[in-house]
Motif scaffolding. Sequence first.
Motif, PDB file in Angstrom:
ATOM      1  N   LEU A 178      67.016  48.135  41.503  1.00  6.51           N
ATOM      2  CA  LEU A 178      67.276  46.430  41.595  1.00  6.51           C
ATOM      3  C   LEU A 178      68.607  46.234  42.318  1.00  6.51           C
ATOM      4  CD1 LEU A 178      65.739  43.991  41.632  1.00  6.51           C
ATOM      5  CD2 LEU A 178      66.501  43.494  39.513  1.00  6.51           C
ATOM      6  N   ASP A 179      68.636  45.979  43.613  1.00  5.85           N
ATOM      7  CA  ASP A 179      70.001  45.736  44.367  1.00  5.85           C
ATOM      8  C   ASP A 179      70.642  44.393  44.073  1.00  5.85           C
ATOM      9  OD1 ASP A 179      71.930  46.532  46.016  1.00  5.85           O
ATOM     10  OD2 ASP A 179      70.857  46.519  47.836  1.00  5.85           O
ATOM     11  N   ASP A 180      71.904  44.293  44.394  1.00  6.04           N
ATOM     12  CA  ASP A 180      72.707  43.119  44.465  1.00  6.04           C
ATOM     13  C   ASP A 180      72.501  42.148  42.790  1.00  6.04           C
ATOM     14  OD1 ASP A 180      73.453  43.898  46.818  1.00  6.04           O
ATOM     15  OD2 ASP A 180      72.157  42.491  47.852  1.00  6.04           O
ATOM     16  N   PHE A 181      72.330  43.120  41.856  1.00  6.33           N
ATOM     17  CA  PHE A 181      71.941  42.261  40.723  1.00  6.33           C
ATOM     18  C   PHE A 181      73.195  41.454  40.228  1.00  6.33           C
ATOM     19  CE2 PHE A 181      71.670  41.843  35.898  1.00  6.33           C
ATOM     20  CZ  PHE A 181      70.366  41.484  36.103  1.00  6.33           C
ATOM     21  N   GLY A 182      72.476  40.153  39.975  1.00 10.95           N
ATOM     22  CA  GLY A 182      73.487  39.184  39.361  1.00 10.95           C
ATOM     23  C   GLY A 182      73.906  38.193  40.586  1.00 10.95           C
ATOM     24  N   THR A 183      73.466  38.295  41.587  1.00 11.35           N
ATOM     25  CA  THR A 183      73.643  37.377  42.486  1.00 11.35           C
ATOM     26  C   THR A 183      72.380  36.320  42.654  1.00 11.35           C
ATOM     27  OG1 THR A 183      73.020  38.640  44.330  1.00 11.35           O
ATOM     28  CG2 THR A 183      75.313  38.696  44.006  1.00 11.35           C
ATOM     29  N   GLY A 184      72.640  35.463  43.525  1.00 12.21           N
ATOM     30  CA  GLY A 184      71.281  34.346  43.901  1.00 12.21           C
ATOM     31  C   GLY A 184      71.012  33.806  42.521  1.00 12.21           C
ATOM     32  N   TYR A 185      69.852  33.323  42.461  1.00 14.09           N
ATOM     33  CA  TYR A 185      69.400  32.724  41.340  1.00 14.09           C
ATOM     34  C   TYR A 185      68.643  33.764  40.512  1.00 14.09           C
ATOM     35  CZ  TYR A 185      70.402  28.737  44.175  1.00 14.09           C
ATOM     36  OH  TYR A 185      71.169  27.776  44.670  1.00 14.09           O
ATOM     37  N   SER A 186      69.485  34.673  39.979  1.00 17.89           N
ATOM     38  CA  SER A 186      68.929  35.928  39.072  1.00 17.89           C
ATOM     39  C   SER A 186      68.285  35.332  37.838  1.00 17.89           C
ATOM     40  CB  SER A 186      70.038  36.717  38.699  1.00 17.89           C
ATOM     41  OG  SER A 186      70.619  37.584  39.670  1.00 17.89           O
ATOM     42  N   TYR A 198      67.055  51.727  38.128  1.00 14.23           N
ATOM     43  CA  TYR A 198      68.536  51.347  38.373  1.00 14.23           C
ATOM     44  C   TYR A 198      68.727  49.823  38.201  1.00 14.23           C
ATOM     45  CZ  TYR A 198      68.450  56.436  39.340  1.00 14.23           C
ATOM     46  OH  TYR A 198      68.645  58.169  39.109  1.00 14.23           O
ATOM     47  N   LEU A 199      69.815  49.719  37.960  1.00 11.91           N
ATOM     48  CA  LEU A 199      70.399  48.216  38.179  1.00 11.91           C
ATOM     49  C   LEU A 199      71.518  48.327  39.046  1.00 11.91           C
ATOM     50  CD1 LEU A 199      70.667  45.787  35.117  1.00 11.91           C
ATOM     51  CD2 LEU A 199      69.005  45.601  37.272  1.00 11.91           C
ATOM     52  N   LYS A 200      71.634  47.862  40.121  1.00 15.80           N
ATOM     53  CA  LYS A 200      72.864  47.903  41.146  1.00 15.80           C
ATOM     54  C   LYS A 200      73.664  46.603  40.804  1.00 15.80           C
ATOM     55  CE  LYS A 200      73.530  50.602  44.659  1.00 15.80           C
ATOM     56  NZ  LYS A 200      73.461  51.295  45.913  1.00 15.80           N
ATOM     57  N   VAL A 201      74.797  46.600  40.372  1.00  9.35           N
ATOM     58  CA  VAL A 201      75.461  45.345  40.092  1.00  9.35           C
ATOM     59  C   VAL A 201      76.276  45.049  41.029  1.00  9.35           C
ATOM     60  CG1 VAL A 201      76.873  44.403  38.139  1.00  9.35           C
ATOM     61  CG2 VAL A 201      75.249  46.086  37.658  1.00  9.35           C
ATOM     62  N   ASP A 202      76.081  43.933  41.668  1.00 13.61           N
ATOM     63  CA  ASP A 202      76.737  43.348  42.731  1.00 13.61           C
ATOM     64  C   ASP A 202      78.149  43.442  42.698  1.00 13.61           C
ATOM     65  OD1 ASP A 202      76.010  41.984  45.762  1.00 13.61           O
ATOM     66  OD2 ASP A 202      77.858  40.784  44.689  1.00 13.61           O
ATOM     67  N   ARG A 203      79.015  43.648  43.950  1.00  8.01           N
ATOM     68  CA  ARG A 203      80.211  43.744  43.873  1.00  8.01           C
ATOM     69  C   ARG A 203      81.069  42.733  43.558  1.00  8.01           C
ATOM     70  NH1 ARG A 203      79.853  44.509  49.586  1.00  8.01           N
ATOM     71  NH2 ARG A 203      81.017  42.940  50.759  1.00  8.01           N
ATOM     72  N   SER A 216      84.152  37.869  34.560  1.00 12.17           N
ATOM     73  CA  SER A 216      83.291  39.080  34.975  1.00 12.17           C
ATOM     74  C   SER A 216      83.273  40.124  34.045  1.00 12.17           C
ATOM     75  CB  SER A 216      84.157  39.459  36.383  1.00 12.17           C
ATOM     76  OG  SER A 216      83.738  38.467  37.580  1.00 12.17           O
ATOM     77  N   HIS A 217      84.463  40.388  33.386  1.00 10.47           N
ATOM     78  CA  HIS A 217      84.501  41.538  32.431  1.00 10.47           C
ATOM     79  C   HIS A 217      83.284  41.334  31.248  1.00 10.47           C
ATOM     80  CE1 HIS A 217      85.809  44.227  28.997  1.00 10.47           C
ATOM     81  NE2 HIS A 217      86.696  44.797  29.850  1.00 10.47           N
ATOM     82  N   THR A 218      83.210  40.266  30.857  1.00  5.06           N
ATOM     83  CA  THR A 218      82.358  39.966  29.819  1.00  5.06           C
ATOM     84  C   THR A 218      80.898  40.033  30.384  1.00  5.06           C
ATOM     85  OG1 THR A 218      83.821  38.288  28.895  1.00  5.06           O
ATOM     86  CG2 THR A 218      81.463  38.132  28.275  1.00  5.06           C
ATOM     87  N   ILE A 219      80.529  39.460  31.810  1.00  4.70           N
ATOM     88  CA  ILE A 219      79.293  39.315  32.224  1.00  4.70           C
ATOM     89  C   ILE A 219      78.678  40.874  32.554  1.00  4.70           C
ATOM     90  CG2 ILE A 219      78.152  38.894  34.388  1.00  4.70           C
ATOM     91  CD1 ILE A 219      79.646  36.115  34.478  1.00  4.70           C
ATOM     92  N   GLY A 229      69.993  48.948  26.658  1.00  5.47           N
ATOM     93  CA  GLY A 229      69.072  48.511  25.936  1.00  5.47           C
ATOM     94  C   GLY A 229      67.448  48.888  26.576  1.00  5.47           C
ATOM     95  N   LEU A 230      67.599  48.734  27.716  1.00  3.43           N
ATOM     96  CA  LEU A 230      66.354  48.781  28.761  1.00  3.43           C
ATOM     97  C   LEU A 230      66.104  50.094  29.248  1.00  3.43           C
ATOM     98  CD1 LEU A 230      66.027  45.236  30.568  1.00  3.43           C
ATOM     99  CD2 LEU A 230      64.942  45.984  28.516  1.00  3.43           C
ATOM    100  N   GLN A 231      66.931  50.904  28.833  1.00  2.45           N
ATOM    101  CA  GLN A 231      67.154  52.490  29.505  1.00  2.45           C
ATOM    102  C   GLN A 231      67.065  52.485  31.029  1.00  2.45           C
ATOM    103  OE1 GLN A 231      63.936  53.552  26.853  1.00  2.45           O
ATOM    104  NE2 GLN A 231      65.160  55.216  26.134  1.00  2.45           N
ATOM    105  N   LEU A 232      67.868  51.515  31.646  1.00  2.00           N
ATOM    106  CA  LEU A 232      68.207  51.288  32.997  1.00  2.00           C
ATOM    107  C   LEU A 232      69.658  52.052  33.332  1.00  2.00           C
ATOM    108  CD1 LEU A 232      67.044  47.807  33.868  1.00  2.00           C
ATOM    109  CD2 LEU A 232      65.752  50.005  33.989  1.00  2.00           C
ATOM    110  N   LYS A 233      69.700  52.733  34.456  1.00  2.00           N
ATOM    111  CA  LYS A 233      70.849  53.405  34.915  1.00  2.00           C
ATOM    112  C   LYS A 233      71.819  52.171  35.576  1.00  2.00           C
ATOM    113  CE  LYS A 233      70.948  58.152  34.423  1.00  2.00           C
ATOM    114  NZ  LYS A 233      69.831  58.635  33.760  1.00  2.00           N
ATOM    115  N   THR A 234      72.981  51.928  35.358  1.00  3.78           N
ATOM    116  CA  THR A 234      73.994  51.014  35.989  1.00  3.78           C
ATOM    117  C   THR A 234      74.534  51.802  37.056  1.00  3.78           C
ATOM    118  OG1 THR A 234      75.342  51.226  34.115  1.00  3.78           O
ATOM    119  CG2 THR A 234      74.020  49.247  34.332  1.00  3.78           C
ATOM    120  N   VAL A 235      74.414  51.031  38.311  1.00  2.43           N
ATOM    121  CA  VAL A 235      75.377  51.525  39.541  1.00  2.43           C
ATOM    122  C   VAL A 235      76.096  50.317  39.764  1.00  2.43           C
ATOM    123  CG1 VAL A 235      75.453  52.357  41.716  1.00  2.43           C
ATOM    124  CG2 VAL A 235      73.372  52.984  40.440  1.00  2.43           C
ATOM    125  N   MET A 236      77.566  50.562  39.750  1.00  4.80           N
ATOM    126  CA  MET A 236      78.645  49.506  39.936  1.00  4.80           C
ATOM    127  C   MET A 236      79.050  49.458  41.502  1.00  4.80           C
ATOM    128  SD  MET A 236      78.794  47.564  37.270  1.00  4.80           S
ATOM    129  CE  MET A 236      77.902  48.266  35.603  1.00  4.80           C
TER     130      MET A 236
END
Length: 280
Positions: A178-186, A198-203, A216-219, A229-236
């Motif tokens: 899932l690309d650009d996670f955290g942007t738009g109306y997530s 995978y979760l790709k966290v938006d830059r 941002s640190h907290t988020i 918790g969901l066993q997804l890998k994060t890509v920053m």
Amino acid sequence: AKKKGGHQFVYFTEQLAALNENQRLLVNNLNSALEKGEFYLVYQPIYGFSSESVVSFETLLRWKSPILGEVGPVKFISLLEENDSIIAVGRWLIREVALQVKHWENEGYKDIVVTLNVSVKQLLHPNFLHDVCSIIRETNVRPEMLVFEITESMVIQNIELATQTLLSLNDLGIQIALDDFGTGYSSLSILKMLPIQYLKVDRTFVKEVESDGGVSHTILKGIIDIANGLQLKTVMEGVETIEQLTLLKKMGAHRIQGYFISKPVLPEIAIEFVHNDRLI
Ligand code: C2E
Ligand code: CA
Ligand code: CA
Ligand code: CA
């Protein structure tokens, strides 16, 4: 005042005409770009903290027109989507990536995972799965080596069909990010609905991780916790400095991508990043 107004009007329409002219030039050249072989692919390394090495690449589409020069993807991809040529270009791209993965495999790089961006029109197209299957059969690529990146804003347009298609891709062995996670109306409920790995966290979060007073640190910390918790890998995404890298590593992110490791580069250059001990 009347005179000035008239002048402004002429100026405005001239600008508009010039804009339309540019757009028309762009569209006209874009229409023949695929058959003329003007598209090419660059690969951006993705670094994994656990193996301390480059483990993956994201494929990014490039267009070099002999008339217009290099045109950025943000400019031309929406145009490809508008007139449906994204289907043919997307099919070409998946095949090129499959051939690239096979090529690297033959050179001894057996476990390089390559991600590619899939747009909504492509994913929801009735022939999509069929095309993917025939590319796998033709190229003999291991589907486990492929990750398809999708954005949430696009899948909510038709969540049922999207989910079905993603499940079928998973069945084939292809993984989903899932690309650009955290942007738009997530919405976090998307994580419950979609079969993703995978979760790709938006830059934008990475960019401000040291400057916005901890928000941002907290988020980011929250996203990493949820992903774990969901066993997804994060890509920053968008890691540009050693400070950001160090912080993200400490926070437990799995992977990073960004200019600090490398810009997107041609495949011959990209592969040099694998097993490069002096990277960091
Ligand atoms: P994206 O999928 O989010 O791709 C990441 C973008 O961030 C790329 O821009 C990459 O060059 C850029 N980037 C990577 N690291 C950094 C960094 O450290 N700092 C900064 N400032 N930027 C970084 P690019 O190549 O211009 O692509 C832009 C967008 O165009 C992509 O965003 C994606 O949405 C779309 N795109 C590119 N290739 C394709 C494709 O083959 N198919 C589709 N459907 N979309 C594509
Ligand atoms: Ca992407
Ligand atoms: Ca992204
Ligand atoms: Ca993006």
